[in-house]
Design an enzyme around this catalytic site. Structure first.
Site, PDB file in Angstrom:
ATOM      1  N   ASP A   1      39.194 -22.546   7.081  1.00 20.21           N
ATOM      2  CA  ASP A   1      39.859 -21.555   6.403  1.00 20.21           C
ATOM      3  C   ASP A   1      40.878 -22.177   5.878  1.00 20.21           C
ATOM      4  O   ASP A   1      41.662 -22.999   6.420  1.00 20.21           O
ATOM      5  CB  ASP A   1      40.146 -20.357   7.509  1.00 20.21           C
ATOM      6  CG  ASP A   1      40.754 -19.158   6.590  1.00 20.21           C
ATOM      7  OD1 ASP A   1      39.556 -18.785   5.822  1.00 20.21           O
ATOM      8  OD2 ASP A   1      41.597 -18.694   6.770  1.00 20.21           O
TER       9      ASP A   1
ATOM     10  N   LYS B   1      41.058 -36.376  -5.018  1.00 20.33           N
ATOM     11  CA  LYS B   1      41.429 -35.352  -4.075  1.00 20.33           C
ATOM     12  C   LYS B   1      41.039 -35.308  -2.591  1.00 20.33           C
ATOM     13  O   LYS B   1      41.899 -34.895  -1.807  1.00 20.33           O
ATOM     14  CB  LYS B   1      40.504 -34.133  -4.635  1.00 20.33           C
ATOM     15  CG  LYS B   1      40.983 -32.745  -3.985  1.00 20.33           C
ATOM     16  CD  LYS B   1      39.951 -31.402  -4.653  1.00 20.33           C
ATOM     17  CE  LYS B   1      40.103 -30.344  -4.045  1.00 20.33           C
ATOM     18  NZ  LYS B   1      39.296 -29.237  -4.748  1.00 20.33           N
TER      19      LYS B   1
ATOM     20  N   HIS C   1      44.383 -31.208   0.890  1.00 18.63           N
ATOM     21  CA  HIS C   1      44.582 -30.646   2.248  1.00 18.63           C
ATOM     22  C   HIS C   1      43.478 -30.779   3.116  1.00 18.63           C
ATOM     23  O   HIS C   1      43.481 -30.878   4.290  1.00 18.63           O
ATOM     24  CB  HIS C   1      45.162 -28.914   2.207  1.00 18.63           C
ATOM     25  CG  HIS C   1      44.258 -28.057   1.350  1.00 18.63           C
ATOM     26  ND1 HIS C   1      44.202 -28.416  -0.013  1.00 18.63           N
ATOM     27  CD2 HIS C   1      43.359 -27.051   1.341  1.00 18.63           C
ATOM     28  CE1 HIS C   1      43.199 -27.190  -0.632  1.00 18.63           C
ATOM     29  NE2 HIS C   1      42.828 -26.834   0.211  1.00 18.63           N
TER      30      HIS C   1
ATOM     31  N   PHE D   1      37.851 -25.886  -7.644  1.00 24.60           N
ATOM     32  CA  PHE D   1      37.599 -24.448  -7.780  1.00 24.60           C
ATOM     33  C   PHE D   1      38.855 -23.535  -7.016  1.00 24.60           C
ATOM     34  O   PHE D   1      39.723 -24.384  -7.005  1.00 24.60           O
ATOM     35  CB  PHE D   1      36.067 -24.128  -6.777  1.00 24.60           C
ATOM     36  CG  PHE D   1      36.472 -24.726  -5.399  1.00 24.60           C
ATOM     37  CD1 PHE D   1      36.822 -24.089  -4.280  1.00 24.60           C
ATOM     38  CD2 PHE D   1      36.363 -26.141  -4.959  1.00 24.60           C
ATOM     39  CE1 PHE D   1      37.291 -24.420  -3.194  1.00 24.60           C
ATOM     40  CE2 PHE D   1      36.454 -26.424  -3.910  1.00 24.60           C
ATOM     41  CZ  PHE D   1      36.729 -25.665  -2.614  1.00 24.60           C
TER      42      PHE D   1
ATOM     43  N   ASP E   1      42.727 -24.518  -7.889  1.00 22.81           N
ATOM     44  CA  ASP E   1      42.988 -25.795  -7.920  1.00 22.81           C
ATOM     45  C   ASP E   1      43.642 -26.016  -9.496  1.00 22.81           C
ATOM     46  O   ASP E   1      44.307 -26.957  -9.609  1.00 22.81           O
ATOM     47  CB  ASP E   1      41.505 -26.573  -7.932  1.00 22.81           C
ATOM     48  CG  ASP E   1      41.195 -26.669  -6.595  1.00 22.81           C
ATOM     49  OD1 ASP E   1      41.683 -26.701  -5.706  1.00 22.81           O
ATOM     50  OD2 ASP E   1      39.915 -27.306  -6.495  1.00 22.81           O
TER      51      ASP E   1
END
Length: 206
Positions: free
Chosen positions: A69, A171, A176, A148, A151
């Site tokens: 999440d 990335k 994260h 997506f 971003d």
């Protein structure tokens, strides 16, 4: 012995691609979540929701499930959209449009992406749970065509690039999910060493 199956607990094609890329070096058969599984995200933290999704998908499929999440928290908006990042509007372009509209011409655009990752077994036990973060700021307009979600409007601190302007490898290093996965990977490798090809439970993580 066949590789262990790990189901990605998401219907988001972008997340599935990103996790498949992160997991490609491990001895796993990575499967997408089957159609028809709906999990109500009632948690108040990213970790809560990751646990809910991983447990539900692991139980439904009979395999280990990896859930995340993640979301965007913007300081000037009191931490919004936060855990409601995916429900901020009906589509990625609409979510970006709403975010930019609410920020307007404010110069304080500091923000961070958070990602909570969880692996659960079919019996509901939690095998691993970690969290990763990425600091940055919200741009005034969308930039880039990769990625997506938010971003295109999230510029990673000290990079000069939005996530949508980065390669997958870049990335993976700065994002994260990549940072959370760097914490998860040694735990997952240890799990696979101890139990490479059969589903089993584990001591639950509270």
């Amino acid at each position: 012995m066949t590789n262990r199956v790990l189901v990605i607990a998401s219907g988001n094609a972008g997340k599935i691609r990103e996790f498949s890329n992160l997991l490609q070096e491990l001895p796993l058969q990575v499967n997408p979540q089957p159609d028809g599984i709906q999990v109500e995200e009632t948690g108040i933290t990213f970790r809560d929701n990751a646990l809910l999704k991983a447990r539900a998908v692991a139980e439904a499929t009979g395999h280990w499930a990896l859930a995340d999440d993640s979301g965007l928290s913007v300081d000037a908006l009191g931490g919004a959209p936060g855990v409601y990042s995916a429900r901020y509007a009906n589509s990625d372009p609409e979510r970006i449009e709403r975010l930019l509209k609410e920020l307007g011409d404010r110069t304080d655009r500091q923000a961070r992406f958070s990602a909570a990752l969880c692996i659960a077994a079919p019996d509901g036990s939690v095998l691993a749970a970690v969290e990763g973060y990425c600091e940055g700021s919200i741009t005034f307009s969308a930039r880039g065509t990769q990625g997506f979600g938010y971003d295109p409007v999230f510029e990673v601190k000290n990079s000069g690039l939005t996530f949508a302007e980065m390669t997958q490898d870049h990335k993976k290093q700065h994002g994260h999910r990549g940072r959370a996965f760097a914490l998860l990977k040694p735990e997952l490798e240890k799990l696979l060493e101890n139990d490479p090809g059969q589903d089993a439970g584990a001591t639950p993580i509270p």
